[in-house]
Design an enzyme around this catalytic site. Structure first.
Site, PDB file in Angstrom:
ATOM      1  N   TYR A   1     -12.588  -2.614  -2.575  1.00  0.00           N
ATOM      2  CA  TYR A   1     -13.080  -2.607  -1.191  1.00  0.00           C
ATOM      3  C   TYR A   1     -14.609  -2.562  -1.116  1.00  0.00           C
ATOM      4  O   TYR A   1     -15.157  -2.129  -0.105  1.00  0.00           O
ATOM      5  CB  TYR A   1     -12.476  -1.430  -0.425  1.00  0.00           C
ATOM      6  CG  TYR A   1     -11.039  -1.662   0.019  1.00  0.00           C
ATOM      7  CD1 TYR A   1     -10.684  -2.814   0.739  1.00  0.00           C
ATOM      8  CD2 TYR A   1     -10.047  -0.735  -0.258  1.00  0.00           C
ATOM      9  CE1 TYR A   1      -9.377  -3.028   1.155  1.00  0.00           C
ATOM     10  CE2 TYR A   1      -8.730  -0.948   0.167  1.00  0.00           C
ATOM     11  CZ  TYR A   1      -8.404  -2.100   0.871  1.00  0.00           C
ATOM     12  OH  TYR A   1      -7.112  -2.315   1.299  1.00  0.00           O
TER      13      TYR A   1
ATOM     14  N   LYS B   1       0.832  -1.200   0.000  1.00  0.00           N
ATOM     15  CA  LYS B   1       0.000   0.000   0.000  1.00  0.00           C
ATOM     16  C   LYS B   1       0.878   1.267   0.000  1.00  0.00           C
ATOM     17  O   LYS B   1       2.088   1.191   0.261  1.00  0.00           O
ATOM     18  CB  LYS B   1      -0.913  -0.041   1.231  1.00  0.00           C
ATOM     19  CG  LYS B   1      -1.919  -1.208   1.229  1.00  0.00           C
ATOM     20  CD  LYS B   1      -2.773  -1.162   2.509  1.00  0.00           C
ATOM     21  CE  LYS B   1      -3.833  -2.232   2.566  1.00  0.00           C
ATOM     22  NZ  LYS B   1      -4.664  -2.115   3.799  1.00  0.00           N
TER      23      LYS B   1
ATOM     24  N   ASN C   1      -1.667  -0.210   7.332  1.00  0.00           N
ATOM     25  CA  ASN C   1      -1.032  -1.476   7.685  1.00  0.00           C
ATOM     26  C   ASN C   1      -0.139  -2.044   6.580  1.00  0.00           C
ATOM     27  O   ASN C   1       0.162  -3.225   6.560  1.00  0.00           O
ATOM     28  CB  ASN C   1      -2.088  -2.478   8.151  1.00  0.00           C
ATOM     29  CG  ASN C   1      -3.242  -2.604   7.177  1.00  0.00           C
ATOM     30  OD1 ASN C   1      -3.134  -2.159   6.025  1.00  0.00           O
ATOM     31  ND2 ASN C   1      -4.337  -3.218   7.604  1.00  0.00           N
TER      32      ASN C   1
ATOM     33  N   PHE D   1     -15.363   4.031   7.951  1.00  0.00           N
ATOM     34  CA  PHE D   1     -14.023   4.417   7.505  1.00  0.00           C
ATOM     35  C   PHE D   1     -13.826   4.249   5.998  1.00  0.00           C
ATOM     36  O   PHE D   1     -12.728   4.436   5.492  1.00  0.00           O
ATOM     37  CB  PHE D   1     -12.957   3.609   8.263  1.00  0.00           C
ATOM     38  CG  PHE D   1     -13.112   2.100   8.144  1.00  0.00           C
ATOM     39  CD1 PHE D   1     -12.619   1.415   7.043  1.00  0.00           C
ATOM     40  CD2 PHE D   1     -13.756   1.383   9.148  1.00  0.00           C
ATOM     41  CE1 PHE D   1     -12.763   0.037   6.933  1.00  0.00           C
ATOM     42  CE2 PHE D   1     -13.905   0.005   9.042  1.00  0.00           C
ATOM     43  CZ  PHE D   1     -13.416  -0.670   7.928  1.00  0.00           C
TER      44      PHE D   1
ATOM     45  N   ARG E   1       2.427  -6.370   9.493  1.00  0.00           N
ATOM     46  CA  ARG E   1       1.626  -5.245   9.989  1.00  0.00           C
ATOM     47  C   ARG E   1       2.029  -4.851  11.410  1.00  0.00           C
ATOM     48  O   ARG E   1       1.978  -3.676  11.770  1.00  0.00           O
ATOM     49  CB  ARG E   1       0.146  -5.612   9.910  1.00  0.00           C
ATOM     50  CG  ARG E   1      -0.360  -5.626   8.461  1.00  0.00           C
ATOM     51  CD  ARG E   1      -1.705  -6.298   8.349  1.00  0.00           C
ATOM     52  NE  ARG E   1      -2.361  -6.020   7.091  1.00  0.00           N
ATOM     53  CZ  ARG E   1      -3.575  -6.485   6.777  1.00  0.00           C
ATOM     54  NH1 ARG E   1      -4.220  -7.267   7.626  1.00  0.00           N
ATOM     55  NH2 ARG E   1      -4.124  -6.185   5.619  1.00  0.00           N
TER      56      ARG E   1
ATOM     57  N   HIS F   1      -1.798  -5.345   1.723  1.00  0.00           N
ATOM     58  CA  HIS F   1      -3.081  -6.031   1.556  1.00  0.00           C
ATOM     59  C   HIS F   1      -2.800  -7.459   1.115  1.00  0.00           C
ATOM     60  O   HIS F   1      -1.895  -7.693   0.317  1.00  0.00           O
ATOM     61  CB  HIS F   1      -3.926  -5.346   0.471  1.00  0.00           C
ATOM     62  CG  HIS F   1      -5.081  -6.199   0.033  1.00  0.00           C
ATOM     63  ND1 HIS F   1      -6.271  -6.217   0.717  1.00  0.00           N
ATOM     64  CD2 HIS F   1      -5.204  -7.121  -0.962  1.00  0.00           C
ATOM     65  CE1 HIS F   1      -7.091  -7.093   0.146  1.00  0.00           C
ATOM     66  NE2 HIS F   1      -6.464  -7.656  -0.880  1.00  0.00           N
TER      67      HIS F   1
ATOM     68  N   THR G   1      -5.542  -7.280  10.955  1.00  0.00           N
ATOM     69  CA  THR G   1      -5.903  -6.040  10.259  1.00  0.00           C
ATOM     70  C   THR G   1      -5.493  -4.804  11.060  1.00  0.00           C
ATOM     71  O   THR G   1      -4.929  -3.852  10.513  1.00  0.00           O
ATOM     72  CB  THR G   1      -7.435  -6.020  10.036  1.00  0.00           C
ATOM     73  OG1 THR G   1      -7.798  -7.199   9.312  1.00  0.00           O
ATOM     74  CG2 THR G   1      -7.866  -4.785   9.279  1.00  0.00           C
TER      75      THR G   1
ATOM     76  N   ARG H   1      -1.501 -14.394   4.666  1.00  0.00           N
ATOM     77  CA  ARG H   1      -2.253 -13.698   5.727  1.00  0.00           C
ATOM     78  C   ARG H   1      -1.543 -13.845   7.080  1.00  0.00           C
ATOM     79  O   ARG H   1      -1.490 -12.912   7.866  1.00  0.00           O
ATOM     80  CB  ARG H   1      -3.674 -14.246   5.837  1.00  0.00           C
ATOM     81  CG  ARG H   1      -4.596 -13.904   4.692  1.00  0.00           C
ATOM     82  CD  ARG H   1      -5.091 -12.484   4.684  1.00  0.00           C
ATOM     83  NE  ARG H   1      -6.026 -12.168   5.744  1.00  0.00           N
ATOM     84  CZ  ARG H   1      -6.775 -11.064   5.769  1.00  0.00           C
ATOM     85  NH1 ARG H   1      -6.698 -10.182   4.781  1.00  0.00           N
ATOM     86  NH2 ARG H   1      -7.571 -10.820   6.766  1.00  0.00           N
TER      87      ARG H   1
ATOM     88  N   GLU I   1     -10.260 -10.253  -6.653  1.00  0.00           N
ATOM     89  CA  GLU I   1      -9.184  -9.267  -6.627  1.00  0.00           C
ATOM     90  C   GLU I   1      -8.173  -9.492  -7.755  1.00  0.00           C
ATOM     91  O   GLU I   1      -7.734  -8.545  -8.402  1.00  0.00           O
ATOM     92  CB  GLU I   1      -8.482  -9.316  -5.256  1.00  0.00           C
ATOM     93  CG  GLU I   1      -9.410  -8.844  -4.132  1.00  0.00           C
ATOM     94  CD  GLU I   1      -8.860  -9.097  -2.737  1.00  0.00           C
ATOM     95  OE1 GLU I   1      -7.723  -9.605  -2.614  1.00  0.00           O
ATOM     96  OE2 GLU I   1      -9.571  -8.774  -1.766  1.00  0.00           O
TER      97      GLU I   1
HETATM   98  P1  IDP Z   1      -7.830  -6.932   5.798  1.00  0.00           P
HETATM   99  O1  IDP Z   1      -7.011  -5.902   5.031  1.00  0.00           O
HETATM  100  O2  IDP Z   1      -7.061  -7.512   6.961  1.00  0.00           O
HETATM  101  O3  IDP Z   1      -8.448  -7.992   4.918  1.00  0.00           O
HETATM  102  P2  IDP Z   1     -10.440  -5.639   5.913  1.00  0.00           P
HETATM  103  O4  IDP Z   1     -11.470  -5.811   6.985  1.00  0.00           O
HETATM  104  O5  IDP Z   1     -10.706  -6.257   4.581  1.00  0.00           O
HETATM  105  O6  IDP Z   1      -9.030  -6.132   6.508  1.00  0.00           O
HETATM  106  O7  IDP Z   1     -10.222  -4.075   5.755  1.00  0.00           O
HETATM  107  C1  IDP Z   1      -9.527  -3.547   4.643  1.00  0.00           C
HETATM  108  C2  IDP Z   1      -8.611  -2.428   5.111  1.00  0.00           C
HETATM  109  O8  IDP Z   1      -9.412  -1.387   5.689  1.00  0.00           O
HETATM  110  C3  IDP Z   1      -7.651  -2.802   6.236  1.00  0.00           C
HETATM  111  O9  IDP Z   1      -6.471  -3.422   5.778  1.00  0.00           O
HETATM  112  C4  IDP Z   1      -7.366  -1.463   6.869  1.00  0.00           C
HETATM  113  O10 IDP Z   1      -6.421  -0.702   6.106  1.00  0.00           O
HETATM  114  C5  IDP Z   1      -8.724  -0.777   6.782  1.00  0.00           C
HETATM  115  N1  IDP Z   1      -9.546  -0.987   7.989  1.00  0.00           N
HETATM  116  C6  IDP Z   1     -10.186  -2.120   8.357  1.00  0.00           C
HETATM  117  N2  IDP Z   1     -10.870  -1.975   9.496  1.00  0.00           N
HETATM  118  C7  IDP Z   1     -10.651  -0.688   9.877  1.00  0.00           C
HETATM  119  C8  IDP Z   1     -11.119   0.096  11.006  1.00  0.00           C
HETATM  120  O11 IDP Z   1     -11.854  -0.370  11.887  1.00  0.00           O
HETATM  121  N3  IDP Z   1     -10.691   1.379  11.056  1.00  0.00           N
HETATM  122  C9  IDP Z   1      -9.890   1.940  10.103  1.00  0.00           C
HETATM  123  N4  IDP Z   1      -9.446   1.253   9.036  1.00  0.00           N
HETATM  124  C10 IDP Z   1      -9.821  -0.054   8.915  1.00  0.00           C
HETATM  125 MG    MG Z   2      -9.930  -7.842   3.440  1.00  0.00          MG
END
Ligand code: IDP
Ligand code: MG
Length: 167
Positions: free
Chosen positions: A51, A11, A123, A59, A109, A126, A98, A92, A137
């Site tokens: 997304y 990212k 983080n 968010f 992360r 992805h 996350t 993962r 994706e």
């Molecule tokens: P992942 O990247 O671990 O699969 P997802 O739930 O798919 O997690 O969320 C996508 C991205 O959105 C995360 O990697 C992170 O950058 C952001 N994100 C997820 N949950 C939150 C939150 O509660 N607050 C702020 N950003 C979030």
């Molecule tokens: Mg995800």
């Protein structure tokens, strides 16, 4: 374990912090194969499609700006496909949770992520979460001929295209 393909993005925060080499080194611990890699400018359309499952989250708008590089003045990500047995979970696991504050300290992360004062989880990386997400994706970010393996069924169609060429 099944042979899988998974989409990885470094990212904009990962790129700005010059973490590409470090992250690729961590990913090499998985012993998976790189099947594709390219730099991509992220359009709003691409970001929102990537997304789309999160579009109702509070968010979401900040997440779209984040992946488009608007917080880092760098509108690009490194997109890659890693292939091999159990690829989705292996990647993962090494990425970590996350929320970077909850991620294992030595996960990618955990090492490189942060939560901004605005509350965005920056983080660094992805990775596809499951086979259905990976298929969506990979098909979104890559064309079949950009990948060195045949990952999903393809067909040949006649298209009339305008192409940008060197002047
Ligand atoms: P992942 O990247 O671990 O699969 P997802 O739930 O798919 O997690 O969320 C996508 C991205 O959105 C995360 O990697 C992170 O950058 C952001 N994100 C997820 N949950 C939150 C939150 O509660 N607050 C702020 N950003 C979030
Ligand atoms: Mg995800």
């Amino acid at each position: 374990m099944a042979r899988e393909h998974t989409l990885i993005l470094i990212k904009p925060d990962g790129l700005v912090k010059s973490l590409t080499g470090n992250i690729l080194t961590r990913l090499s611990e998985t012993k998976l194969e790189i099947a594709a890699a390219k730099m991509v400018r992220v359009s709003r359309e691409l970001a929102e499609e990537h997304y789309k499952a999160l579009k109702d989250k509070p968010f979401f708008e900040d997440l779209i700006k984040y992946i488009m590089g608007e917080f880092h003045e760098r509108n690009k990500v490194l997109a890659m496909i890693y292939t091999g047995e159990g690829a989705i979970k292996k990647v993962r696991d090494i990425c970590g949770a996350t929320n970077p504050e909850e991620a294992d300290a030595i996960s990618i992360r955990g090492q490189y992520g942060r939560i901004t004062t605005k509350g965005v989880y920056e983080n660094a990386i992805h990775a596809s979460a499951n086979p259905a997400d990976a298929e969506h994706e990979i098909k979104l970010w890559f064309k079949p001929d950009e990948i060195i393996f045949d990952v999903y069924p393809t067909k040949v169609v006649d298209v009339k295209i305008k192409e940008r060429v060197w002047a």
